[in-house]
Design an enzyme around this catalytic site. Structure first.
Site: not given
Ligand code: NHR
Ligand code: GAR
Length: 212
Positions: A19, A95, A114, A146, A178
């Site tokens: 991305n 992440m 996402h 948020t 996409q």
């Molecule tokens: N933070 C907030 N407060 N709100 C959101 O909407 C966020 C955010 C941080 C990241 C991306 C999100 C996604 O698109 C994002 C949105 C990480 C996790 C997670 O569980 C979940 C959702 C997203 C990103 N992370 C673990 C943790 O303990 C670690 C997982 C790993 O390292 O593999 O932080 O999906």
């Molecule tokens: C993408 O599919 C993105 O939407 C997702 O991880 C991939 C990253 O790909 N994001 C999450 O799952 C956030 N928790 P990229 O590093 O090749 O852009």
């Protein structure tokens, strides 16, 4: 601000950075009036750091493992972001869940992509969950970030049919294609001053509420 000004932004990654690459390509093609000031990764091994360096973009690793708490980590992250002069924070496969204080600091100027049709499948393993549920379609969503995870106002979505025999990997590949289309589009809207988070908590395009 004149029409030729570019929006300074920072991109946060954890992995492959495809991305990020789509955003770099859109900046170079002239379809995204932005300047990526800095790419930050929480992981030193993220391939996206190579993509950034290849494009001549400064990089910084801010490793969560170097900090005792999520608050300490997010404080360090905010310092690096603010030093960069960025006016938009773009999460691109980042992440780490971010603390409420961090999210409030950048409210209305932080976007995420996402891999699901939110509000379905917040959190992780979205492709496997959509297949296991027998869904006919899946997709991706750009939203303002948020404090509540993956629950922020929706900006743009793309739908992808789920085919018989799809695996999480095959589906993820089509969803990613996409993502690479809609994320540069949404960021361009913000850079052009067309996209904002309204006081009512609703995303607005050209002053009109966005209803997905
Ligand atoms: N933070 C907030 N407060 N709100 C959101 O909407 C966020 C955010 C941080 C990241 C991306 C999100 C996604 O698109 C994002 C949105 C990480 C996790 C997670 O569980 C979940 C959702 C997203 C990103 N992370 C673990 C943790 O303990 C670690 C997982 C790993 O390292 O593999 O932080 O999906
Ligand atoms: C993408 O599919 C993105 O939407 C997702 O991880 C991939 C990253 O790909 N994001 C999450 O799952 C956030 N928790 P990229 O590093 O090749 O852009």
């Amino acid at each position: 601000m004149t029409g030729s000004d570019k929006l300074p932004l920072v991109v946060l990654i954890s992995g492959s950075g495809s991305n990020l690459q789509a955003l770099i390509d859109a900046c170079q093609a002239g379809t995204l009036p932005a300047e990526i000031r800095l790419v930050i990764s929480n992981k030193a091994s993220a391939y996206g750091l190579v993509r950034a360096r290849d494009a001549g973009i400064p990089t910084q690793v801010v490793a969560h493992t170097d900090y005792a708490s999520r608050d300490d980590y997010d404080t360090a992250l905010a310092q690096v972001i603010d030093q960069s002069g960025a006016r938009l924070v773009v999460l691109a496969g980042f992440m780490r869940i971010l603390t409420d204080g961090f999210v409030r600091r950048y409210l209305g100027r932080m976007l995420n992509i996402h891999p699901s049709l939110l509000p379905k499948y917040r959190g992780l393993d979205t492709h496997a969950r959509a297949i296991a549920a027998g869904d006919k379609e899946h997709g991706c969503t750009v939203h303002f970030v948020t404090p509540e995870l993956d629950a922020g106002p929706i900006v743009l979505q793309a739908r992808v049919p789920i085919e018989p025999g799809d695996t999480p990997e095959s589906l993820a590949t089509r969803v990613l294609a996409q993502e690479h289309r809609i994320y540069p589009q949404a960021v361009a809207w913000f850079a052009e001053g067309r996209l904002a988070l309204g006081d009512n908590g609703v995303a607005q395009l050209d002053g009109l509420p966005i209803q997905p």
